[in-house]
Design a protein around this motif. Sequence first.
Motif, PDB file in Angstrom:
ATOM      1  N   TYR A 198      -5.108   0.798   3.220  1.00  0.00           N
ATOM      2  CA  TYR A 198      -3.759   0.269   3.409  1.00  0.00           C
ATOM      3  C   TYR A 198      -2.957   0.412   2.122  1.00  0.00           C
ATOM      4  O   TYR A 198      -3.498   0.694   1.058  1.00  0.00           O
ATOM      5  CB  TYR A 198      -3.796  -1.203   3.835  1.00  0.00           C
ATOM      6  CG  TYR A 198      -4.428  -2.131   2.815  1.00  0.00           C
ATOM      7  CD1 TYR A 198      -3.673  -2.723   1.818  1.00  0.00           C
ATOM      8  CD2 TYR A 198      -5.795  -2.414   2.850  1.00  0.00           C
ATOM      9  CE1 TYR A 198      -4.244  -3.563   0.873  1.00  0.00           C
ATOM     10  CE2 TYR A 198      -6.387  -3.250   1.912  1.00  0.00           C
ATOM     11  CZ  TYR A 198      -5.601  -3.821   0.925  1.00  0.00           C
ATOM     12  OH  TYR A 198      -6.176  -4.644  -0.009  1.00  0.00           O
ATOM     13  N   ARG A 199      -1.649   0.195   2.250  1.00  0.00           N
ATOM     14  CA  ARG A 199      -0.753   0.162   1.095  1.00  0.00           C
ATOM     15  C   ARG A 199      -0.162  -1.242   1.024  1.00  0.00           C
ATOM     16  O   ARG A 199       0.469  -1.707   1.981  1.00  0.00           O
ATOM     17  CB  ARG A 199       0.359   1.192   1.267  1.00  0.00           C
ATOM     18  CG  ARG A 199       1.373   1.222   0.135  1.00  0.00           C
ATOM     19  CD  ARG A 199       2.482   2.216   0.432  1.00  0.00           C
ATOM     20  NE  ARG A 199       2.009   3.592   0.313  1.00  0.00           N
ATOM     21  CZ  ARG A 199       2.753   4.652   0.619  1.00  0.00           C
ATOM     22  NH1 ARG A 199       3.972   4.492   1.082  1.00  0.00           N
ATOM     23  NH2 ARG A 199       2.267   5.863   0.463  1.00  0.00           N
ATOM     24  N   CYS A 239       1.337  -5.472   4.077  1.00  0.00           N
ATOM     25  CA  CYS A 239       0.355  -4.402   3.970  1.00  0.00           C
ATOM     26  C   CYS A 239       0.606  -3.413   5.104  1.00  0.00           C
ATOM     27  O   CYS A 239       0.683  -3.805   6.275  1.00  0.00           O
ATOM     28  CB  CYS A 239      -1.078  -4.945   4.068  1.00  0.00           C
ATOM     29  SG  CYS A 239      -1.608  -5.894   2.625  1.00  0.00           S
ATOM     30  N   ASP A 298       8.559   1.916   3.643  1.00  0.00           N
ATOM     31  CA  ASP A 298       8.339   1.855   2.198  1.00  0.00           C
ATOM     32  C   ASP A 298       9.651   1.551   1.474  1.00  0.00           C
ATOM     33  O   ASP A 298       9.701   0.693   0.583  1.00  0.00           O
ATOM     34  CB  ASP A 298       7.764   3.192   1.725  1.00  0.00           C
ATOM     35  CG  ASP A 298       7.491   3.221   0.237  1.00  0.00           C
ATOM     36  OD1 ASP A 298       6.524   2.575  -0.205  1.00  0.00           O
ATOM     37  OD2 ASP A 298       8.241   3.890  -0.493  1.00  0.00           O
ATOM     38  N   TYR A 335       2.223  -4.296  -0.629  1.00  0.00           N
ATOM     39  CA  TYR A 335       3.470  -4.564  -1.339  1.00  0.00           C
ATOM     40  C   TYR A 335       3.394  -6.001  -1.837  1.00  0.00           C
ATOM     41  O   TYR A 335       3.093  -6.913  -1.054  1.00  0.00           O
ATOM     42  CB  TYR A 335       4.678  -4.360  -0.419  1.00  0.00           C
ATOM     43  CG  TYR A 335       4.808  -2.933   0.042  1.00  0.00           C
ATOM     44  CD1 TYR A 335       5.685  -2.061  -0.594  1.00  0.00           C
ATOM     45  CD2 TYR A 335       4.027  -2.435   1.078  1.00  0.00           C
ATOM     46  CE1 TYR A 335       5.796  -0.733  -0.195  1.00  0.00           C
ATOM     47  CE2 TYR A 335       4.124  -1.109   1.486  1.00  0.00           C
ATOM     48  CZ  TYR A 335       5.004  -0.263   0.848  1.00  0.00           C
ATOM     49  OH  TYR A 335       5.103   1.048   1.238  1.00  0.00           O
ATOM     50  N   GLN A 349      -1.752   1.181  -3.757  1.00  0.00           N
ATOM     51  CA  GLN A 349      -2.354   2.042  -2.747  1.00  0.00           C
ATOM     52  C   GLN A 349      -3.863   1.854  -2.713  1.00  0.00           C
ATOM     53  O   GLN A 349      -4.543   2.020  -3.720  1.00  0.00           O
ATOM     54  CB  GLN A 349      -2.033   3.510  -3.032  1.00  0.00           C
ATOM     55  CG  GLN A 349      -2.546   4.464  -1.968  1.00  0.00           C
ATOM     56  CD  GLN A 349      -1.815   4.295  -0.648  1.00  0.00           C
ATOM     57  OE1 GLN A 349      -0.584   4.335  -0.598  1.00  0.00           O
ATOM     58  NE2 GLN A 349      -2.566   4.090   0.425  1.00  0.00           N
ATOM     59  N   ARG A 350      -4.357   1.479  -1.552  1.00  0.00           N
ATOM     60  CA  ARG A 350      -5.790   1.430  -1.311  1.00  0.00           C
ATOM     61  C   ARG A 350      -6.113   2.433  -0.221  1.00  0.00           C
ATOM     62  O   ARG A 350      -5.222   2.924   0.476  1.00  0.00           O
ATOM     63  CB  ARG A 350      -6.230   0.025  -0.891  1.00  0.00           C
ATOM     64  CG  ARG A 350      -6.005  -1.015  -1.968  1.00  0.00           C
ATOM     65  CD  ARG A 350      -7.270  -1.758  -2.360  1.00  0.00           C
ATOM     66  NE  ARG A 350      -8.415  -0.897  -2.626  1.00  0.00           N
ATOM     67  CZ  ARG A 350      -9.556  -1.340  -3.145  1.00  0.00           C
ATOM     68  NH1 ARG A 350      -9.708  -2.614  -3.448  1.00  0.00           N
ATOM     69  NH2 ARG A 350     -10.558  -0.540  -3.360  1.00  0.00           N
ATOM     70  N   ARG A 398       3.908  -1.685  -5.519  1.00  0.00           N
ATOM     71  CA  ARG A 398       3.164  -1.094  -4.412  1.00  0.00           C
ATOM     72  C   ARG A 398       1.786  -0.691  -4.918  1.00  0.00           C
ATOM     73  O   ARG A 398       1.665  -0.036  -5.946  1.00  0.00           O
ATOM     74  CB  ARG A 398       3.929   0.121  -3.892  1.00  0.00           C
ATOM     75  CG  ARG A 398       3.275   0.828  -2.725  1.00  0.00           C
ATOM     76  CD  ARG A 398       4.149   1.994  -2.276  1.00  0.00           C
ATOM     77  NE  ARG A 398       4.322   2.959  -3.362  1.00  0.00           N
ATOM     78  CZ  ARG A 398       5.195   3.949  -3.326  1.00  0.00           C
ATOM     79  NH1 ARG A 398       6.015   4.080  -2.312  1.00  0.00           N
ATOM     80  NH2 ARG A 398       5.268   4.799  -4.325  1.00  0.00           N
ATOM     81  N   GLN A 441       2.687   3.940 -11.406  1.00  0.00           N
ATOM     82  CA  GLN A 441       3.326   3.949 -10.091  1.00  0.00           C
ATOM     83  C   GLN A 441       4.820   4.203 -10.223  1.00  0.00           C
ATOM     84  O   GLN A 441       5.372   5.111  -9.615  1.00  0.00           O
ATOM     85  CB  GLN A 441       3.136   2.605  -9.391  1.00  0.00           C
ATOM     86  CG  GLN A 441       1.744   2.330  -8.893  1.00  0.00           C
ATOM     87  CD  GLN A 441       1.707   0.975  -8.210  1.00  0.00           C
ATOM     88  OE1 GLN A 441       2.635   0.180  -8.297  1.00  0.00           O
ATOM     89  NE2 GLN A 441       0.628   0.704  -7.543  1.00  0.00           N
ATOM     90  N   ASN A 498      -6.110  -7.134  -3.485  1.00  0.00           N
ATOM     91  CA  ASN A 498      -6.361  -5.714  -3.292  1.00  0.00           C
ATOM     92  C   ASN A 498      -7.566  -5.213  -4.079  1.00  0.00           C
ATOM     93  O   ASN A 498      -7.824  -4.021  -4.114  1.00  0.00           O
ATOM     94  CB  ASN A 498      -5.117  -4.924  -3.698  1.00  0.00           C
ATOM     95  CG  ASN A 498      -3.887  -5.409  -2.955  1.00  0.00           C
ATOM     96  OD1 ASN A 498      -3.879  -5.495  -1.732  1.00  0.00           O
ATOM     97  ND2 ASN A 498      -2.844  -5.763  -3.695  1.00  0.00           N
TER      98      ASN A 498
END
Length: 295
Positions: A219-220, A230, A201, A222, A215-216, A213, A171, A66
């Motif tokens: 996408y998110r 993703c 989620d 896992y 966060q980008r 998790r 997070q 990521n």
Amino acid sequence: MPDLKLYNTKGGVTEVAPRLADAEADVQSIVEGNMEELLGVRFLASEYSTGPVHSGRIDSLGLDENGAPVVVEYKRGVDSGVINQGLFYLGWLMDHRAEFQHLVRDRFGATTAAQVLWRAPRLICVAGDFTRYDVHAVREHRRSIDLVRYRLFGTDLLGLETVASVAGRTQAAERVRRRAAGLPPVRSHSGALAELAEAVDEVLLGLGDGVSRVQRKQYRAYQRLRNFACVCPPQKTKLLVYLKADPTDVDLVPGFTRDVAGLGHHGTGDLEVQLRSERDVERAADLFRASYAAG
């Protein structure tokens, strides 16, 4: 892993006894030579000097799937100092971001260097074993830390076991705070697909201990040590999830699952799952679990 028994079944059944490496450098050499396959981390540098002031050397530096910076520290056996040592180097890294980005730029290009995910730095400790105090310590810390136990079997087999995988406090604490206050989860999209994304989620975070998790923008992710799913932002009529499950092991269903190996997409994983309803989430549950197990 100490309880895991491995047997050679050729010509009968013979136990292959687990062992530790002869030296810490042997473990480091194996991991650095295969870091992306073993840890989901692209290798950047080995024995990186922190300069005369800090007078130390970071065992390995890398960049995860990521774009988060990663410090990897190794110990041959049990050493309670590995976590504190790694956290010291992680702190040094956060104070020397430009230096790290220069390394990334030289290795992977300017675009990758500009997208380093500084809000989610990680420490991975690879050692022969960890104590219960080590596991407790990482769960109390605010950083993202993975404890990975290794064992060698015979002359050419390596086993890795994730003992603890803890998401950064930034997070986890926000998620706990909102739940304790009776507040709804943070949603970046409205409508039925946003509710679907929250259902996914909840399912992915609930697959096991140590799921974090990340966060980008696109996408998110896992992960537990490495990405296993993703989730892309909702489209008009569907939610796209990319899994690490092998598409060749799946009975692909048009409109639900698709092999995207070799095709460009956000996130990581070769199996695309298209979700349009909560029933689709239920249909995908086995695929989620398979990807989690493979990760």
